[in-house]
Design a protein around this motif. Structure first.
Motif, PDB file in Angstrom:
ATOM      1  N   SER A  13       0.533  -1.116   0.061  1.00 52.04           N
ATOM      2  CA  SER A  13      -0.253  -0.039   0.040  1.00 52.04           C
ATOM      3  C   SER A  13       0.954   1.026   0.047  1.00 52.04           C
ATOM      4  N   LYS A  14       0.536   2.334  -0.770  1.00 55.86           N
ATOM      5  CA  LYS A  14       1.062   3.513  -0.717  1.00 55.86           C
ATOM      6  C   LYS A  14       0.843   4.357   0.395  1.00 55.86           C
ATOM      7  N   ILE A  15      -0.120   3.906   1.206  1.00 55.13           N
ATOM      8  CA  ILE A  15      -0.517   4.678   2.606  1.00 55.13           C
ATOM      9  C   ILE A  15      -0.177   3.923   3.916  1.00 55.13           C
ATOM     10  N   ASN A  16       0.564   2.811   3.718  1.00 57.98           N
ATOM     11  CA  ASN A  16       0.919   1.959   4.762  1.00 57.98           C
ATOM     12  C   ASN A  16       2.285   1.377   4.686  1.00 57.98           C
ATOM     13  N   ILE A  17       3.149   1.591   5.378  1.00 59.54           N
ATOM     14  CA  ILE A  17       4.418   1.282   5.392  1.00 59.54           C
ATOM     15  C   ILE A  17       4.866  -0.422   5.781  1.00 59.54           C
ATOM     16  N   PRO A  77       0.090  -2.340  16.073  1.00 56.04           N
ATOM     17  CA  PRO A  77      -0.995  -2.272  15.056  1.00 56.04           C
ATOM     18  C   PRO A  77      -0.449  -1.498  13.829  1.00 56.04           C
ATOM     19  N   VAL A  78      -0.658  -2.248  12.859  1.00 60.46           N
ATOM     20  CA  VAL A  78      -0.298  -1.697  11.534  1.00 60.46           C
ATOM     21  C   VAL A  78      -1.546  -1.362  10.490  1.00 60.46           C
ATOM     22  N   ARG A  79      -2.601  -1.823  10.828  1.00 61.60           N
ATOM     23  CA  ARG A  79      -3.736  -1.757   9.927  1.00 61.60           C
ATOM     24  C   ARG A  79      -5.233  -2.063  10.515  1.00 61.60           C
TER      25      ARG A  79
END
Length: 275
Positions: A194-198, A252-254
């Motif tokens: 994802s471009k909005i999640n590293i 938490p990442v998502r």
């Protein structure tokens, strides 16, 4: 109201932190930045700072509207919790919660004794130039054997360290309500790029549920309202957790929460380590 709802969703996310490495085995100091999205647009930015030592801990959170929303919806919220660590058990000493909307501000302070027993609650309300300070009686049936919401998060990190699972339960008192915090492991899965999640690679998926005990009167509010909306739509909130750097704890990442306002997503966007 919408900003408070999104912040409540974020707290559901924060209630599900397990760890792959003990957060107490050595000094740790790191900050995570999250974006909260609703309707395809980022609505909030949240900075979460953890600082641990073998004998103390402190967790702070700063939430504010993102971009132009900061002018249209002038709301902000902050949390600050400090405590001590004895024999690998975290004991709260001080907890603060602040929120503000234009000229109206609320400030809750919770003070504990050395054993972690809540001994004092103060509520400060400001509207324009008028400020009212109120001491809230401490009800033992509400606060007994319960911790503040942030300490509950970090205790969960420690408890989950030696178990490769999300399954865990804690008792929480948030200043108004007492509830059990229950989450269940739903296995691992690969994260989509994802471009909005590293975050990359695989993550553990957790299902969250808050079980009311005392103080839940009238219509559901805050994070409990969001949970019940999700339940009515057929799915309790889900959180994906994974480490973001080599040797670091899982965080938490998502997150995905369905609600009457549509689906809300939370993505980790940046990590800063200070050790």
């Amino acid at each position: 109201m919408r900003q408070k709802m999104l912040l409540s969703v974020f707290f559901l996310l924060m209630l599900a932190i397990p760890a792959t490495a003990s957060v107490l085995d050595k000094p740790r100091d790191f900050t995570l930045t999250y974006g909260v999205y609703g309707g395809g647009f980022q609505a909030l930015t949240i900075d979460l700072h953890f600082k641990f030592s073998p004998t103390t801990y402190r967790v702070t959170m700063d939430a504010k509207p993102y971009g132009v929303l900061g002018h249209l919806l002038p709301w902000a919220g902050q949390y600050d919790t400090q405590g001590v660590v004895r024999k690998n058990v975290l004991t709260p000493q001080h907890h603060e919660k602040r929120s503000g909307w234009r000229d109206d501000h609320s400030h809750l302070t919770m003070t504990y004794d050395r054993t972690g027993r809540l001994i004092k609650q103060m509520q400060e309300e400001t509207s324009g130039k008028k400020t009212k300070m109120t001491e809230i009686p401490v009800a033992s049936e509400m606060s007994k054997d319960a911790v503040d919401i942030t300490t509950g998060i970090v205790r969960m990190m420690v408890a989950a360290n030696d178990h490769d699972t999300c399954t865990h339960e804690s008792m929480i008192y948030d200043g108004k309500r007492r509830f059990r915090m229950v989450f269940k492991d739903k296995g691992r899965e690969k994260l989509a790029d994802s471009k909005i999640n590293i975050a990359r690679g695989t993550a553990r998926r957790c299902q969250l549920e808050l079980v009311p005990v005392l103080g839940f009167k009238g219509k559901p509010r805050g994070y409990y309202m969001i949970q019940e909306q999700a339940r009515a739509l057929g799915a309790l909130p889900l959180v994906w957790v994974a480490p973001l750097w080599q040797g670091g704890p899982a965080v938490p990442v998502r997150m995905l929460v369905k609600s009457d306002f549509g689906s809300v997503f939370i993505h980790v966007q940046k990590v800063l380590t200070n050790y």
